[in-house]
Design a protein around this motif. Structure first.
Motif, PDB file in Angstrom:
ATOM      1  N   GLU A  84       2.759   6.285   5.628  1.00 15.96           N
ATOM      2  CA  GLU A  84       2.154   6.645   4.345  1.00 15.96           C
ATOM      3  C   GLU A  84       0.781   6.011   4.187  1.00 15.96           C
ATOM      4  N   VAL A  85       0.689   4.770   4.615  1.00 13.91           N
ATOM      5  CA  VAL A  85      -0.586   4.080   4.496  1.00 13.91           C
ATOM      6  C   VAL A  85      -1.626   4.716   5.409  1.00 13.91           C
ATOM      7  N   LEU A  86      -1.202   5.042   6.619  1.00 13.06           N
ATOM      8  CA  LEU A  86      -2.156   5.657   7.542  1.00 13.06           C
ATOM      9  C   LEU A  86      -2.628   7.005   6.991  1.00 13.06           C
ATOM     10  N   GLN A  87      -1.693   7.750   6.462  1.00 17.05           N
ATOM     11  CA  GLN A  87      -2.038   9.020   5.808  1.00 17.05           C
ATOM     12  C   GLN A  87      -3.227   8.832   4.872  1.00 17.05           C
ATOM     13  N   MET A  88      -3.066   7.819   4.075  1.00 17.49           N
ATOM     14  CA  MET A  88      -4.056   7.550   3.062  1.00 17.49           C
ATOM     15  C   MET A  88      -5.372   7.146   3.701  1.00 17.49           C
ATOM     16  N   GLU A  89      -5.239   6.156   4.560  1.00 13.61           N
ATOM     17  CA  GLU A  89      -6.413   5.604   5.242  1.00 13.61           C
ATOM     18  C   GLU A  89      -7.223   6.713   5.903  1.00 13.61           C
ATOM     19  N   PHE A 137       0.837  -1.201   0.000  1.00 14.60           N
ATOM     20  CA  PHE A 137       0.000   0.000   0.000  1.00 14.60           C
ATOM     21  C   PHE A 137       0.870   1.247   0.000  1.00 14.60           C
ATOM     22  N   ALA A 138       1.938   1.214   0.767  1.00 13.70           N
ATOM     23  CA  ALA A 138       2.828   2.378   0.842  1.00 13.70           C
ATOM     24  C   ALA A 138       3.475   2.630  -0.511  1.00 13.70           C
ATOM     25  N   ARG A 139       3.814   1.550  -1.170  1.00 18.41           N
ATOM     26  CA  ARG A 139       4.539   1.664  -2.431  1.00 18.41           C
ATOM     27  C   ARG A 139       3.634   2.154  -3.560  1.00 18.41           C
ATOM     28  N   LYS A 140       2.420   1.630  -3.618  1.00 21.96           N
ATOM     29  CA  LYS A 140       1.581   1.894  -4.782  1.00 21.96           C
ATOM     30  C   LYS A 140       0.284   2.621  -4.458  1.00 21.96           C
ATOM     31  N   GLY A 141      -0.016   2.753  -3.188  1.00 21.85           N
ATOM     32  CA  GLY A 141      -1.313   3.321  -2.831  1.00 21.85           C
ATOM     33  C   GLY A 141      -2.360   2.227  -2.818  1.00 21.85           C
ATOM     34  N   PHE A 142      -3.375   2.441  -2.034  1.00 22.21           N
ATOM     35  CA  PHE A 142      -4.391   1.411  -1.856  1.00 22.21           C
ATOM     36  C   PHE A 142      -5.037   0.990  -3.165  1.00 22.21           C
ATOM     37  N   PHE A 143      -5.427   1.959  -3.964  1.00 24.35           N
ATOM     38  CA  PHE A 143      -6.182   1.634  -5.173  1.00 24.35           C
ATOM     39  C   PHE A 143      -5.330   0.995  -6.248  1.00 24.35           C
ATOM     40  N   ASN A 144      -4.079   1.368  -6.274  1.00 26.88           N
ATOM     41  CA  ASN A 144      -3.209   0.784  -7.287  1.00 26.88           C
ATOM     42  C   ASN A 144      -2.563  -0.520  -6.836  1.00 26.88           C
ATOM     43  N   ASP A 202      -0.160  -8.550  -5.599  1.00 31.46           N
ATOM     44  CA  ASP A 202       1.074  -7.922  -5.123  1.00 31.46           C
ATOM     45  C   ASP A 202       1.300  -8.264  -3.660  1.00 31.46           C
ATOM     46  N   ILE A 203       0.235  -8.124  -2.889  1.00 30.87           N
ATOM     47  CA  ILE A 203       0.332  -8.396  -1.459  1.00 30.87           C
ATOM     48  C   ILE A 203       0.642  -9.873  -1.229  1.00 30.87           C
ATOM     49  N   ALA A 204      -0.041 -10.709  -1.987  1.00 32.11           N
ATOM     50  CA  ALA A 204       0.173 -12.153  -1.855  1.00 32.11           C
ATOM     51  C   ALA A 204       1.626 -12.511  -2.144  1.00 32.11           C
ATOM     52  N   GLN A 251      -3.006  11.914  -1.981  1.00 33.81           N
ATOM     53  CA  GLN A 251      -2.931  10.709  -2.781  1.00 33.81           C
ATOM     54  C   GLN A 251      -2.086  10.851  -4.035  1.00 33.81           C
ATOM     55  N   SER A 252      -2.417  11.871  -4.767  1.00 30.31           N
ATOM     56  CA  SER A 252      -2.074  11.812  -6.178  1.00 30.31           C
ATOM     57  C   SER A 252      -0.583  11.881  -6.439  1.00 30.31           C
ATOM     58  N   ASN A 253       0.097  12.619  -5.618  1.00 36.62           N
ATOM     59  CA  ASN A 253       1.520  12.773  -5.876  1.00 36.62           C
ATOM     60  C   ASN A 253       2.193  11.420  -6.028  1.00 36.62           C
ATOM     61  N   LYS A 254       1.682  10.479  -5.317  1.00 32.45           N
ATOM     62  CA  LYS A 254       2.228   9.130  -5.435  1.00 32.45           C
ATOM     63  C   LYS A 254       2.223   8.641  -6.871  1.00 32.45           C
ATOM     64  N   PHE A 255       1.155   8.969  -7.565  1.00 30.61           N
ATOM     65  CA  PHE A 255       0.967   8.354  -8.880  1.00 30.61           C
ATOM     66  C   PHE A 255       1.450   9.232 -10.018  1.00 30.61           C
ATOM     67  N   ILE A 256       1.445  10.483  -9.762  1.00 31.18           N
ATOM     68  CA  ILE A 256       1.890  11.387 -10.813  1.00 31.18           C
ATOM     69  C   ILE A 256       3.139  12.058 -10.297  1.00 31.18           C
ATOM     70  N   LYS A 257       4.165  11.264 -10.304  1.00 32.77           N
ATOM     71  CA  LYS A 257       5.423  11.701  -9.710  1.00 32.77           C
ATOM     72  C   LYS A 257       5.914  12.997 -10.328  1.00 32.77           C
ATOM     73  N   GLU A 258       5.719  13.095 -11.613  1.00 33.90           N
ATOM     74  CA  GLU A 258       6.288  14.263 -12.286  1.00 33.90           C
ATOM     75  C   GLU A 258       5.546  15.566 -11.952  1.00 33.90           C
TER      76      GLU A 258
END
Lengths: 196, 196, 196, 196
Positions: A101-106, A18-25, A30-32, B109-116
DNA sequence: GATGAATGAGCTTTCATTCAT
DNA sequence: GATGAATGAAAGCTCATTCAT
């Protein structure tokens, strides 16, 4: 204790992913893969993807609360207590960058989607601050006109914004101690009764 | 003014939909329906889903900056300026609840995905705070040991956390004015030099 | 002659675009841009995308037929005629590389989708070969057991395969003249009655 | 043999669907339905739609090569070998009408879009012809001035054009044996040294 | 309990075609 | 006749979830 073993492995893997890609992505696979279990195994321990997030959140915040309360146990001075809280909260960042990072999101995103979920653990965590402020007021150190219910949020928000900044920027401009000091300083200075 | 017409209709629809469902759960067709245009029309004005979010963000933050700067124009007292900033920031919430929720999201959220993507507009917005603090220090009102670069984040974070609380909870415990006052009070009290 | 002007501009643009991207990957807007007309204008001259292809095919093959028949007009020797046909067919490649690629495609792909379309022009074009062979047989030069209906296809296929090879490979191994000669040679040698 | 089972089911379904509708008009869901698997299953075995086509092509041409080489194994006379090749190639048509149609397409269309794909298998297949011609020249049966690299293409093209004709027209005018004989005859006649 | 192949609903994006100007 | 903004159906592909083994 086989079961909690797998449960934990998955939780920890989820934190990373989740930290690496965000929850939705993040994908279940990946987790498995990160947890070195089969995709299907995850569903033996969690109901669905959201459940992993909530479960993870409750677990981890729970641990943090225990830890902070332990640190505050032997301290009675509200000023010192706030400093300890601030320092520890920011320390989390250094030690568990991914988790933060995950908590931030959550904290922000997910409530929208899981309406029924009330993050009681989180409330318990920030209520530590209002308790400290309340105590400071009762003991006559802190100004009476200040509302603990607002201060707890403001204090948490201030710290949180800093950690967010760090989690996004490559090279932080300020050190952890410096930041903790500055923020508890401004709040303590702002809370404390003036001598004159 | 056909073009900017549609562009704006879509932007406004996107604000609503993103606020309602979150960026990831929002479907292009939701936005299209809300804007009363065809799905394909959206792609005449935006490159993709992310582009809507970023575009929306830049546009709206831009407008806010203009507005705040206008409000601060005729004020020279840093203390008053901070109060104005706080009050206006919280006012946004009441007036544009949906927009605020989307910005909340974007900021995290978004900065994670749109790094640039570097959200320069947002930086410009919070730099208003550090400019005020800096001015206060130069004029001798504010304590020198305070770092504007940290305070701007802490102040924004404090306000932001409050607005987040509001956007999530059905009935706010505190009024807007009360909150703005409490937060600017604590910061001002914390920033200001003591007489003795 | 305004109309045929636009019609031709679009046809020529379509040849370029189809050759560059293939029929299915070509967009109407590509053709419109290439022809420097609006997308909608194309629909004033053609019913749909397929119609452009068929129309283009009929037009261009028609021109080729006229040209070949002109070249063969003053020639009576079937052997020479076959050589002329081969040389001219391969010449098309050099001169109208793009057109050839499109025809290649049309000949194979499209009939599948436009069932009702019978490419009579193409049949007319290869029937030139069977006519030559037939003439050669009547005049006693070519072997009687050879079937013009098969030879026409085989001859065309042989030439066509070469041109396809060229249109795909960057640097052809054989020159045009060499190829034309080899192929008409093998067919002529194969067609011609032995002296003994 | 679960995996290769599904892989093959999908491949065979793809052959049918591509042949019926053409590559571009074939939908993944068509193939899935034909193969009696879910749409998503296809992506467990192939990367994307193109990959199905290429994979299918390589597999099937591979099988054909093995088969033809087996047939030619016990034959040493180049003339006979060419006849066998021709007969077998045309036989493919009768037996695997659908496959041939797909290969037709693949040979022409796809290279345009999948530039990086070099159909080495196909080259291997037609190189069988040039090898035969070369052998015939070395043994003194075939004319030295003929270039195997051109003949292989011409021979293949001639055969191929015939098969295309068949795959398009409802009722072929010529039988398979007749066609194979005519074409190998004309080439053999054209290749062979004259006695005088 | 554990696996991972299979599922199929769901979504973003494309683009041929239309039609008001 | 000419335009090009608008349309919306259509399709490739993803991935959370299931279930037979």
């Amino acid at each position: 204790m086989r079961v909690s073993d797998k449960h934990q492995k998955i939780t920890q893997a989820a934190v990373k992913v989740f930290a690496r890609k965000g929850f939705f992505n993040a994908r279940i696979s990946d987790i498995a893969k990160e947890a070195k279990v089969a995709d299907g195994t995850i569903y033996l321990y969690f109901n669905n993807k959201y459940d992993i997030l909530i479960s993870l959140f409750e677990d981890e915040i729970g641990k943090i609360i225990v830890k902070v309360k332990l640190l505050l146990e032997n301290e009675t001075d509200p000023q010192k207590m706030l400093q300890i809280y601030a320092l520890h909260h920011l320390n989390l960042l250094q030690e568990q960058k991914e988790l933060v990072e995950v908590l931030q999101m959550e904290l922000r995103q997910s409530n929208k989607f899981i309406k029924e979920y009330r993050n009681t653990k989180f409330i318990e965590y920030i209520d530590i601050v209002s308790d400290i402020v309340h105590k400071g007021q009762q003991e006559g150190h802190f100004r009476q006109e200040v509302k603990p219910g607002i201060i707890k949020r403001a204090f948490f928000g201030a710290l949180d914004e800093m950690s967010r900044l760090w989690s996004l920027s490559a090279k932080p401009h300020y050190t952890l101690e410096e930041t903790a000091e500055q923020i508890s300083d401004i709040f303590l200075y702002g809370l404390t009764k003036r001598d004159n």
